[in-house]
Design a protein around this motif. Structure first.
Motif, mmCIF file in Angstrom:
data_model
loop_
_atom_site.group_PDB
_atom_site.id
_atom_site.type_symbol
_atom_site.label_atom_id
_atom_site.label_comp_id
_atom_site.label_asym_id
_atom_site.label_seq_id
_atom_site.Cartn_x
_atom_site.Cartn_y
_atom_site.Cartn_z
ATOM 1 N N PRO A 317 0.739 -1.123 0.142
ATOM 2 C CA PRO A 317 0.321 -0.039 0.183
ATOM 3 C C PRO A 317 0.948 1.334 -0.012
ATOM 4 C CG PRO A 317 0.178 -1.045 2.126
ATOM 5 C CD PRO A 317 0.786 -1.932 1.446
ATOM 6 N N THR A 318 2.222 1.251 0.028
ATOM 7 C CA THR A 318 3.093 2.078 0.390
ATOM 8 C C THR A 318 4.206 2.303 -0.748
ATOM 9 O OG1 THR A 318 4.351 1.322 1.800
ATOM 10 C CG2 THR A 318 2.755 2.676 2.908
ATOM 11 N N LYS A 319 4.542 1.262 -1.427
ATOM 12 C CA LYS A 319 5.424 0.999 -2.345
ATOM 13 C C LYS A 319 4.807 0.685 -3.893
ATOM 14 C CE LYS A 319 10.331 -0.305 -2.613
ATOM 15 N NZ LYS A 319 10.766 1.127 -2.622
ATOM 16 N N PRO A 320 4.789 1.335 -4.693
ATOM 17 C CA PRO A 320 4.049 1.363 -6.059
ATOM 18 C C PRO A 320 4.877 0.037 -6.558
ATOM 19 C CG PRO A 320 4.788 3.632 -5.954
ATOM 20 C CD PRO A 320 5.363 2.982 -4.839
ATOM 21 N N SER A 321 5.914 -0.248 -6.566
ATOM 22 C CA SER A 321 6.636 -1.228 -7.520
ATOM 23 C C SER A 321 6.762 -2.559 -6.780
ATOM 24 C CB SER A 321 8.002 -1.043 -7.794
ATOM 25 O OG SER A 321 8.868 -0.683 -6.736
ATOM 26 N N VAL A 322 6.267 -3.044 -5.498
ATOM 27 C CA VAL A 322 6.304 -4.076 -4.767
ATOM 28 C C VAL A 322 5.117 -4.758 -4.658
ATOM 29 C CG1 VAL A 322 7.030 -5.007 -2.279
ATOM 30 C CG2 VAL A 322 8.405 -3.029 -3.565
ATOM 31 N N PHE A 323 5.229 -6.100 -4.746
ATOM 32 C CA PHE A 323 3.844 -7.190 -4.262
ATOM 33 C C PHE A 323 4.519 -8.254 -3.803
ATOM 34 C CE2 PHE A 323 5.056 -7.736 -8.801
ATOM 35 C CZ PHE A 323 5.015 -9.007 -8.972
ATOM 36 N N ILE A 324 3.497 -9.005 -3.082
ATOM 37 C CA ILE A 324 3.905 -10.238 -2.468
ATOM 38 C C ILE A 324 2.999 -11.465 -2.966
ATOM 39 C CG2 ILE A 324 3.828 -11.604 -0.432
ATOM 40 C CD1 ILE A 324 4.696 -9.069 1.176
ATOM 41 N N VAL A 325 3.626 -12.505 -3.202
ATOM 42 C CA VAL A 325 2.860 -13.530 -3.802
ATOM 43 C C VAL A 325 3.101 -14.748 -2.910
ATOM 44 C CG1 VAL A 325 2.551 -15.116 -5.824
ATOM 45 C CG2 VAL A 325 3.115 -12.962 -6.212
ATOM 46 N N GLY A 326 1.889 -15.293 -2.643
ATOM 47 C CA GLY A 326 2.086 -16.516 -1.606
ATOM 48 C C GLY A 326 1.702 -17.743 -2.334
ATOM 49 N N TYR A 327 2.280 -19.010 -1.702
ATOM 50 C CA TYR A 327 2.374 -20.198 -2.377
ATOM 51 C C TYR A 327 1.816 -21.232 -1.331
ATOM 52 C CZ TYR A 327 5.378 -17.924 -5.883
ATOM 53 O OH TYR A 327 5.804 -17.168 -6.613
ATOM 54 N N ASP A 328 1.242 -22.680 -1.984
ATOM 55 C CA ASP A 328 0.708 -23.635 -1.151
ATOM 56 C C ASP A 328 1.883 -24.493 -0.332
ATOM 57 O OD1 ASP A 328 2.054 -24.887 -3.118
ATOM 58 O OD2 ASP A 328 0.512 -26.356 -3.452
ATOM 59 N N ASP A 329 3.269 -24.225 -0.626
ATOM 60 C CA ASP A 329 4.300 -24.812 0.278
ATOM 61 C C ASP A 329 4.585 -23.967 1.587
ATOM 62 O OD1 ASP A 329 5.419 -22.683 -0.846
ATOM 63 O OD2 ASP A 329 7.166 -23.674 -1.811
ATOM 64 N N GLY A 330 3.866 -22.974 1.763
ATOM 65 C CA GLY A 330 3.975 -21.886 2.805
ATOM 66 C C GLY A 330 5.064 -20.927 2.597
ATOM 67 N N SER A 331 5.434 -20.710 1.447
ATOM 68 C CA SER A 331 6.580 -19.718 1.206
ATOM 69 C C SER A 331 5.795 -18.234 0.483
ATOM 70 C CB SER A 331 7.624 -20.255 0.128
ATOM 71 O OG SER A 331 7.162 -20.449 -1.087
ATOM 72 N N ILE A 332 6.573 -17.279 0.625
ATOM 73 C CA ILE A 332 5.934 -16.244 0.101
ATOM 74 C C ILE A 332 7.224 -15.547 -0.731
ATOM 75 C CG2 ILE A 332 4.334 -15.262 1.902
ATOM 76 C CD1 ILE A 332 6.433 -13.539 3.118
ATOM 77 N N GLU A 333 7.039 -14.616 -1.795
ATOM 78 C CA GLU A 333 7.922 -14.081 -2.518
ATOM 79 C C GLU A 333 7.668 -12.649 -2.875
ATOM 80 O OE1 GLU A 333 9.540 -17.888 -5.435
ATOM 81 O OE2 GLU A 333 8.263 -16.087 -6.307
ATOM 82 N N VAL A 334 8.440 -11.601 -2.439
ATOM 83 C CA VAL A 334 8.614 -10.456 -2.672
ATOM 84 C C VAL A 334 9.149 -9.961 -4.056
ATOM 85 C CG1 VAL A 334 9.037 -7.850 -1.682
ATOM 86 C CG2 VAL A 334 8.701 -10.011 -0.391
#
Length: 487
Positions: A317-334
């Motif tokens: 909500p504060t940095k326009p170029s950043v988003f996070i994706v979550g996966y079914d193995d319990g990990s997240i990627e920025v």
């Protein structure tokens, strides 16, 4: 005490949900109570005392915490046991208008607009968010209003009490999500398309009411809302439709069939989030792929295929170029669009089960957290680093520039693919071969020509037979007599 005991015994089998404080993970603040499992719930951004949730039975549930005493940081211990504060649900929608196969997604309508009964939008003068949009696997998009069935006074923005809605709450507008072949689509998530005034560079213009010294890059300024929506289905389709009613040839009010995006997802679409900064840009995820798309562009601006299934996603909500994706193995990627578009900026393993929800929260000027919820019901709180929270200089302009350049490249590639290819230059030998006169090409004999040919052959045979019988003279003999006579 007797009244409290009766309430607890009547709802002893109810499902309860914990509300925790982000600053204190050892003491929960409140218990929400309902009769069934809740699939999704969200706080009202303008009135935090209102919470909307969707049950597994397809009902829309409302909690009003205005008169509920929230527990303090220190637990109240009475009789050697902890006495939690339980908030019973305030209202539930009517069973006649619930989503048949479960409610999958909901959102509070932004506080600067109001949706009317026929799908028209107008500016909200009171700046209160009192409307909700929901979708379900039954393929229906419904719109709800907290003021339904309540006689409120003129000038009163939102009623003080909502108990009258319980069991009588009905949607004021509904849209059937149908495909082009007439089949009903099972909707898993949706988002509304907001249109704001942009300058020539594609950046939101700052009005006089906005604080010029605001560094949080808040985009909650008043913006007109279009009547378009984008929804994801359980079969991987992405549909773009309009919830405004229009008259057909017979004068009947109908909604147009949604248009189909070229979706790269082979299974259920699990996430669909609009960018809070860039106009008409949204993130979609499903199966093993996630994509960043722009409204009006057929192909994705960014498409990545990952190692495992994607279960959630959210923009910063504060940095326009950043988003996070979550996966079914319990990990997240920025991911950072201005850093590296081929690899994630940061990978973090949060849980051993699937990451089902991601939510950002800014606690202070120097602290931002992200809450990660997994499939087992556990919530993890992660502190966002400063370099993934504070926007850099000119970051919004660079993000918009990157998306526009990729969009232009995709449109140019699509245009060139549709253009007819130029013929190669002919060689000297090909020109000689082309200059040769064309050979006689056999053609098919028509039925009339075949009959004439057969008749000519019949006449020839008949003449030979008559000459053999001596009924007519032979042509050769006549020619020999004429020659001897001349001599």
């Amino acid at each position: 005490m007797k009244k409290k005991f009766i309430v607890l015994t009547l709802h002893d089998d109810a499902t309860r949900f914990y509300i925790w404080s982000a600053k204190n993970q050892f003491c929960y603040k409140l218990l929400l109570e309902y009769l069934d499992d809740i699939f999704i719930f969200k706080f009202n951004s303008v009135m935090p005392n209102l919470i909307a949730g969707g049950s597994i039975t397809g009902q829309l549930i409302l909690w009003d915490l205005q008169n509920v005493k929230i527990a303090s940081n220190e637990m109240e211990i009475k009789d050697d046991c902890f006495q939690p504060v339980i908030a019973r649900y305030t209202a539930a929608s009517s069973m006649d208008y619930c989503h048949l196969h479960g409610l999958t997604h909901l959102m509070w309508i932004p506080n600067h607009i109001e949706i009317l009964a026929k799908g028209d939008c107008k500016q909200n003068e009171f700046n209160h968010s009192y409307q909700i949009a929901t979708c379900g696997l039954d393929g229906v998009l419904r719109f709800w209003d907290l003021r339904a069935a309540i006689a409120h006074k003129p000038g009163q923005t939102v009623p003080k009490y909502f108990h009258n809605l319980d069991g009588k709450w009905e949607p004021f507008h509904s849209v059937d999500i149908m495909s082009s072949d007439g089949k009903r689509q099972s909707v898993t998530c949706f988002t509304l398309r907001e249109v704001s005034k942009l300058n020539k560079k594609g950046i939101k213009e700052v009005s006089q009411d906005d604080d010029p010294g605001n560094t949080s890059m808040d985009t909650s300024a008043k913006k007109p809302l279009s009547t378009e929506f984008i929804c994801g289905c359980d079969d991987g389709k992405l549909l773009r439709g309009n919830f405004k009613l229009e008259k057909d040839e017979t004068g009947k009010y109908i909604t147009k069939l949604p248009e189909l995006f070229s979706s790269p997802h082979s299974s259920s679409v699990t996430t669909l989030a609009a960018s809070p900064f860039v106009e008409d840009v949204f993130l979609s995820g499903g199966s093993r792929t996630f994509a960043i798309r722009k409204h009006g562009i057929l192909n994705p601006v960014l498409l990545r295929e990952m190692h495992t299934y994607i279960t959630s996603g959210e923009w910063s909500p504060t940095k326009p170029s950043v988003f996070i994706v979550g996966y079914d193995d319990g990990s997240i990627e920025v991911w950072n669009l201005l850093s590296n578009i081929y690899e994630p900026y940061l990978v973090y393993f949060v849980s051993t089960s699937a990451v089902n929800s991601i939510s950002f929260q800014t606690l202070s000027e120097n602290e931002q957290i992200v809450a990660i919820g997994d499939a087992k019901g556990v919530v993890y709180k992660l502190t966002v680093p400063h370099y993934l929270w504070k926007p850099t200089y000119n970051e919004l302009e660079l993000t918009i520039q990157y998306i526009n350049e990729e969009s232009d490249r995709i449109q140019k590639f699509s245009y060139e693919a549709k253009m007819p290819t130029e013929k190669p230059e002919e060689t000297f030998i090909q020109q000689i071969e082309k200059a040769k006169p064309p050979e006689d090409i056999p053609r098919e004999i028509t039925e009339e020509e075949l009959l004439l040919k057969n008749y000519a052959e019949f006449q020839e045979l008949e003449k030979i037979q008559l000459q053999y019988l001596g009924l007519i003279e032979d042509d050769n003999e006549e020619n020999e007599d004429e020659v001897s006579h001349k001599c």
